[in-house]
Write an enzyme that holds these catalytic residues in place. Sequence first.
Site, PDB file in Angstrom:
ATOM      1  N   THR A  14     -45.961 -60.403 106.501  1.00  0.00           N
ATOM      2  CA  THR A  14     -45.700 -59.415 105.458  1.00  0.00           C
ATOM      3  C   THR A  14     -46.990 -59.133 104.714  1.00  0.00           C
ATOM      4  O   THR A  14     -47.560 -60.032 104.076  1.00  0.00           O
ATOM      5  CB  THR A  14     -44.628 -59.915 104.480  1.00  0.00           C
ATOM      6  N   LYS A  34     -40.983 -52.840 105.629  1.00  0.00           N
ATOM      7  CA  LYS A  34     -40.801 -54.201 105.106  1.00  0.00           C
ATOM      8  C   LYS A  34     -40.846 -54.200 103.580  1.00  0.00           C
ATOM      9  O   LYS A  34     -40.043 -54.892 102.929  1.00  0.00           O
ATOM     10  CB  LYS A  34     -41.883 -55.115 105.673  1.00  0.00           C
ATOM     11  N   LYS A  79     -44.608 -63.000  95.924  1.00  0.00           N
ATOM     12  CA  LYS A  79     -45.762 -62.350  96.546  1.00  0.00           C
ATOM     13  C   LYS A  79     -45.400 -60.949  97.030  1.00  0.00           C
ATOM     14  O   LYS A  79     -46.142 -59.987  96.805  1.00  0.00           O
ATOM     15  CB  LYS A  79     -46.249 -63.212  97.709  1.00  0.00           C
TER      16      LYS A  79
END
Length: 288
Positions: free
Chosen positions: A95, A170, A238
């Site tokens: 990611t 994503k 994050k």
Amino acid sequence: MKLAVGFAGMGIMGKAMARNAAKAGHHVAVYNRSPLASGDAEGLEIAATPLELARCRDVLVLMLTGPGAVDAVLWGENGMGPALGPGKTVVNMSTVPPAYCASLAGKLGAAGAVFVDAPVSGSKVPAQQGALVILAGGPRDAVDALEPLFMSMGKKVVYCGEAPKGSMMKMSVNLLLASMMESLCEMLVFGRAGGLTDEAMLQVALGGPLACDLFKVKEQMLLQRKFPAQFPLKHMHKDLRFVTDTATDMRCPAPSAFANLQIFNQAMSKGLGELDFAAVIEALEGMV
């Protein structure tokens, strides 16, 4: 068609994904920055460095924690860089922000390698079950050629367009995921303040049109107040930073992402980062 695959990153997700690829008959070698525990790479070839991995495999899968780790594996000491060129395909399943992904595509393309942007939707259990959803971006022919590998790790491949559209998908998915998890936890804290029980509220949430796999998977965590990490809270924190940075760059409204980032900041400050992201309920409880 069986592929020669090098897998960099044997964490919660990568370990299960590499094993499933090997079970499907792909020729898998792995690299991990820290020493692997006994049995983690049973039956798999282990490369001592990313460079060694890149030299012995044609398809190189990165499943790492973020841009810093990806840079280290590609361009750091004994990184893959010198071995990357024509005939090599780099598949980033980590990611990362779309802007970083676009830069990565440019660098690898300039070296002559094919780049595919393919993060996943799903956490530990779907990874173990080979039931991830692959969010693929890049040249369509390259994505099609990788489908046997992707389908060994997942149940569906969604072609999102050229890179970095896989990473953009994503970001979009995790924006929704954070909102769903925080909203369920907020419901429990709010209802409890009015005298409702968690058990009753979860029965309602899971018994009607609000029911979804996410809520079912997290139900027992929330009732038992135990949060073994399937998707660590620190990773959602994050990812929310990536989402809000991306929204800022695009000048796109994302009010829930910014609000949830503040709540996950609180969760991190309470030392909840290593727990599952459902532990965000403890940050909300601390605000009461």
